[in-house]
Design a protein around this motif. Structure first.
Motif, PDB file in Angstrom:
ATOM      1  N   GLU A 177      53.107 139.413 -13.960  1.00 20.70           N
ATOM      2  CA  GLU A 177      52.734 138.030 -13.632  1.00 20.70           C
ATOM      3  C   GLU A 177      53.809 137.301 -12.816  1.00 20.70           C
ATOM      4  O   GLU A 177      53.595 136.164 -12.378  1.00 20.70           O
ATOM      5  CB  GLU A 177      52.389 137.229 -14.899  1.00 20.70           C
ATOM      6  CG  GLU A 177      53.497 137.104 -15.904  1.00 20.70           C
ATOM      7  CD  GLU A 177      53.510 138.200 -16.966  1.00 20.70           C
ATOM      8  OE1 GLU A 177      54.173 137.995 -17.991  1.00 20.70           O
ATOM      9  OE2 GLU A 177      52.885 139.260 -16.775  1.00 20.70           O
ATOM     10  N   GLU A 178      54.945 137.938 -12.571  1.00 16.69           N
ATOM     11  CA  GLU A 178      56.002 137.333 -11.753  1.00 16.69           C
ATOM     12  C   GLU A 178      55.933 137.769 -10.291  1.00 16.69           C
ATOM     13  O   GLU A 178      56.780 137.393  -9.481  1.00 16.69           O
ATOM     14  CB  GLU A 178      57.375 137.675 -12.337  1.00 16.69           C
ATOM     15  CG  GLU A 178      57.597 137.032 -13.692  1.00 16.69           C
ATOM     16  CD  GLU A 178      58.836 137.523 -14.414  1.00 16.69           C
ATOM     17  OE1 GLU A 178      59.492 136.680 -15.084  1.00 16.69           O
ATOM     18  OE2 GLU A 178      59.145 138.737 -14.347  1.00 16.69           O
ATOM     19  N   ALA A 179      54.905 138.527  -9.940  1.00 12.71           N
ATOM     20  CA  ALA A 179      54.779 139.047  -8.574  1.00 12.71           C
ATOM     21  C   ALA A 179      54.720 137.934  -7.533  1.00 12.71           C
ATOM     22  O   ALA A 179      55.363 138.017  -6.480  1.00 12.71           O
ATOM     23  CB  ALA A 179      53.551 139.947  -8.461  1.00 12.71           C
ATOM     24  N   LYS A 180      53.951 136.905  -7.804  1.00 13.12           N
ATOM     25  CA  LYS A 180      53.810 135.804  -6.840  1.00 13.12           C
ATOM     26  C   LYS A 180      55.153 135.104  -6.617  1.00 13.12           C
ATOM     27  O   LYS A 180      55.523 134.797  -5.482  1.00 13.12           O
ATOM     28  CB  LYS A 180      52.751 134.817  -7.339  1.00 13.12           C
ATOM     29  CG  LYS A 180      52.364 133.783  -6.332  1.00 13.12           C
ATOM     30  CD  LYS A 180      51.177 132.964  -6.827  1.00 13.12           C
ATOM     31  CE  LYS A 180      50.649 132.121  -5.678  1.00 13.12           C
ATOM     32  NZ  LYS A 180      49.309 131.651  -5.915  1.00 13.12           N
ATOM     33  N   GLU A 181      55.897 134.860  -7.705  1.00 17.32           N
ATOM     34  CA  GLU A 181      57.218 134.231  -7.585  1.00 17.32           C
ATOM     35  C   GLU A 181      58.174 135.135  -6.812  1.00 17.32           C
ATOM     36  O   GLU A 181      58.942 134.657  -5.962  1.00 17.32           O
ATOM     37  CB  GLU A 181      57.778 133.919  -8.980  1.00 17.32           C
ATOM     38  CG  GLU A 181      59.090 133.160  -8.949  1.00 17.32           C
ATOM     39  CD  GLU A 181      59.634 132.833 -10.338  1.00 17.32           C
ATOM     40  OE1 GLU A 181      60.748 132.272 -10.386  1.00 17.32           O
ATOM     41  OE2 GLU A 181      58.987 133.137 -11.356  1.00 17.32           O
ATOM     42  N   ALA A 182      58.121 136.434  -7.074  1.00 12.57           N
ATOM     43  CA  ALA A 182      58.981 137.386  -6.365  1.00 12.57           C
ATOM     44  C   ALA A 182      58.657 137.389  -4.867  1.00 12.57           C
ATOM     45  O   ALA A 182      59.565 137.406  -4.024  1.00 12.57           O
ATOM     46  CB  ALA A 182      58.838 138.783  -6.953  1.00 12.57           C
ATOM     47  N   ALA A 183      57.377 137.376  -4.523  1.00 14.43           N
ATOM     48  CA  ALA A 183      56.975 137.358  -3.113  1.00 14.43           C
ATOM     49  C   ALA A 183      57.440 136.071  -2.431  1.00 14.43           C
ATOM     50  O   ALA A 183      57.872 136.088  -1.273  1.00 14.43           O
ATOM     51  CB  ALA A 183      55.464 137.521  -2.993  1.00 14.43           C
ATOM     52  N   LYS A 184      57.392 134.964  -3.143  1.00  8.40           N
ATOM     53  CA  LYS A 184      57.861 133.683  -2.592  1.00  8.40           C
ATOM     54  C   LYS A 184      59.369 133.751  -2.318  1.00  8.40           C
ATOM     55  O   LYS A 184      59.839 133.315  -1.265  1.00  8.40           O
ATOM     56  CB  LYS A 184      57.551 132.545  -3.569  1.00  8.40           C
ATOM     57  CG  LYS A 184      57.987 131.190  -3.088  1.00  8.40           C
ATOM     58  CD  LYS A 184      57.659 130.110  -4.106  1.00  8.40           C
ATOM     59  CE  LYS A 184      58.223 128.775  -3.643  1.00  8.40           C
ATOM     60  NZ  LYS A 184      58.052 127.741  -4.650  1.00  8.40           N
ATOM     61  N   ILE A 185      60.120 134.321  -3.246  1.00  5.46           N
ATOM     62  CA  ILE A 185      61.566 134.476  -3.071  1.00  5.46           C
ATOM     63  C   ILE A 185      61.847 135.405  -1.894  1.00  5.46           C
ATOM     64  O   ILE A 185      62.746 135.147  -1.090  1.00  5.46           O
ATOM     65  CB  ILE A 185      62.229 134.985  -4.368  1.00  5.46           C
ATOM     66  CG1 ILE A 185      62.144 133.892  -5.442  1.00  5.46           C
ATOM     67  CG2 ILE A 185      63.679 135.414  -4.128  1.00  5.46           C
ATOM     68  CD1 ILE A 185      62.496 134.349  -6.843  1.00  5.46           C
ATOM     69  N   GLU A 186      61.070 136.469  -1.764  1.00  3.99           N
ATOM     70  CA  GLU A 186      61.226 137.398  -0.648  1.00  3.99           C
ATOM     71  C   GLU A 186      61.057 136.667   0.688  1.00  3.99           C
ATOM     72  O   GLU A 186      61.805 136.903   1.635  1.00  3.99           O
ATOM     73  CB  GLU A 186      60.193 138.531  -0.780  1.00  3.99           C
ATOM     74  CG  GLU A 186      60.217 139.531   0.324  1.00  3.99           C
ATOM     75  CD  GLU A 186      61.163 140.695   0.150  1.00  3.99           C
ATOM     76  OE1 GLU A 186      61.170 141.586   1.013  1.00  3.99           O
ATOM     77  OE2 GLU A 186      61.915 140.730  -0.848  1.00  3.99           O
ATOM     78  N   MET A 194      64.449 148.572  -1.830  1.00  8.33           N
ATOM     79  CA  MET A 194      63.538 147.874  -0.923  1.00  8.33           C
ATOM     80  C   MET A 194      64.034 146.465  -0.604  1.00  8.33           C
ATOM     81  O   MET A 194      63.659 145.901   0.407  1.00  8.33           O
ATOM     82  CB  MET A 194      62.132 147.814  -1.530  1.00  8.33           C
ATOM     83  CG  MET A 194      61.603 149.164  -2.009  1.00  8.33           C
ATOM     84  SD  MET A 194      61.699 150.474  -0.792  1.00  8.33           S
ATOM     85  CE  MET A 194      60.445 149.955   0.321  1.00  8.33           C
ATOM     86  N   GLY A 195      64.841 145.917  -1.474  1.00  6.59           N
ATOM     87  CA  GLY A 195      65.376 144.594  -1.196  1.00  6.59           C
ATOM     88  C   GLY A 195      66.263 144.074  -2.304  1.00  6.59           C
ATOM     89  O   GLY A 195      66.056 144.381  -3.473  1.00  6.59           O
ATOM     90  N   LEU A 196      67.268 143.327  -1.900  1.00  9.84           N
ATOM     91  CA  LEU A 196      68.102 142.541  -2.799  1.00  9.84           C
ATOM     92  C   LEU A 196      67.874 141.098  -2.390  1.00  9.84           C
ATOM     93  O   LEU A 196      68.163 140.718  -1.256  1.00  9.84           O
ATOM     94  CB  LEU A 196      69.583 142.905  -2.653  1.00  9.84           C
ATOM     95  CG  LEU A 196      70.586 142.009  -3.386  1.00  9.84           C
ATOM     96  CD1 LEU A 196      70.355 142.011  -4.892  1.00  9.84           C
ATOM     97  CD2 LEU A 196      72.009 142.422  -3.060  1.00  9.84           C
ATOM     98  N   ASP A 197      67.302 140.320  -3.274  1.00  9.11           N
ATOM     99  CA  ASP A 197      66.939 138.929  -2.986  1.00  9.11           C
ATOM    100  C   ASP A 197      67.680 138.015  -3.946  1.00  9.11           C
ATOM    101  O   ASP A 197      67.541 138.173  -5.156  1.00  9.11           O
ATOM    102  CB  ASP A 197      65.438 138.707  -3.195  1.00  9.11           C
ATOM    103  CG  ASP A 197      64.563 139.576  -2.316  1.00  9.11           C
ATOM    104  OD1 ASP A 197      64.587 140.804  -2.489  1.00  9.11           O
ATOM    105  OD2 ASP A 197      63.833 139.020  -1.484  1.00  9.11           O
ATOM    106  N   VAL A 198      68.438 137.070  -3.408  1.00  8.22           N
ATOM    107  CA  VAL A 198      69.095 136.058  -4.231  1.00  8.22           C
ATOM    108  C   VAL A 198      68.720 134.695  -3.651  1.00  8.22           C
ATOM    109  O   VAL A 198      68.928 134.439  -2.459  1.00  8.22           O
ATOM    110  CB  VAL A 198      70.630 136.243  -4.262  1.00  8.22           C
ATOM    111  CG1 VAL A 198      71.299 135.126  -5.059  1.00  8.22           C
ATOM    112  CG2 VAL A 198      70.996 137.605  -4.851  1.00  8.22           C
ATOM    113  N   VAL A 199      68.146 133.851  -4.488  1.00  9.29           N
ATOM    114  CA  VAL A 199      67.750 132.506  -4.081  1.00  9.29           C
ATOM    115  C   VAL A 199      69.000 131.786  -3.550  1.00  9.29           C
ATOM    116  O   VAL A 199      70.079 131.894  -4.147  1.00  9.29           O
ATOM    117  CB  VAL A 199      67.114 131.764  -5.280  1.00  9.29           C
ATOM    118  CG1 VAL A 199      66.784 130.331  -4.923  1.00  9.29           C
ATOM    119  CG2 VAL A 199      65.870 132.509  -5.767  1.00  9.29           C
TER     120      VAL A 199
END
Length: 178
Positions: A23-32, A104-109
């Motif tokens: 259920e955190e997929a949408k938030e992860a995509a937004k951060i991406e 595939m990615g390192l994402d930090v807000v």
């Protein structure tokens, strides 16, 4: 990064490091989309697909004060040693038993950057995947990120065959066997 390197107590106390939830997929995509330019960012559809197939290869850092994702690291497993663009586009390249993890990615807000969170994500991810018996983590990055990943312990291999997003990428890896 030497996986024995100490991560600050502040980081370890202020963040929960765990596997992502579907259920955190949408938030992860937004951060991406915040962390990567549009021609490089994973779409919400692909992010959802990737989490469904390989959620155990995602690690999120949850801010204990807000309950929100502050950053995440994700990959897929494979027995292939070299990075290819198809890892981004076709989840069928994921082999849960693979010896290598393609990051595939390192994402930090943005508000959490330059505080050690990226380093902590890499450290915790390395420790987890080492315990699972993986051999290496492999990533691609733009030339301006080579120095940062070198500080985390990754070794530069060479220019990568990947042309993802029309960019020139460098391939780097870190051994988990030592």
């Amino acid at each position: 990064m030497n996986t024995q390197e100490k991560i600050s107590d502040e980081i370890m106390n202020n963040f929960e490091f765990r596997t992502i939830k579907q259920e955190e997929a949408k938030e992860a995509a937004k951060i991406e989309r915040i962390c990567f330019p549009p021609h490089e960012a994973c779409t919400e559809e692909r992010m959802t697909e990737r989490i469904k197939a390989a959620s155990d290869l995602f690690m999120v850092a949850i801010d204990r004060n807000t309950g929100k994702i502050a950053g995440f690291l994700n990959g897929i497993a494979t027995d292939e040693y070299w990075f290819k663009d198809e890892f981004f586009t076709d989840i069928k390249n994921h082999d849960p038993d693979g010896d290598y993890i393609m990051i595939m990615g390192l994402d930090v807000v943005p508000e959490y950057r330059m505080k050690g969170l990226g380093r902590a994500l890499i450290y915790n991810y390395c420790e987890r995947e080492k315990a699972r018996g993986r051999k290496k983590l492999v990533l691609t990055c733009l030339e301006d990120k080579v120095k940062m990943y070198s500080k985390f312990g990754f070794s530069k291999r060479e220019k990568c065959a990947s042309k993802w997003g029309g960019e020139e990428w460098y391939e780097m890896d870190i051994s988990l066997n030592n």
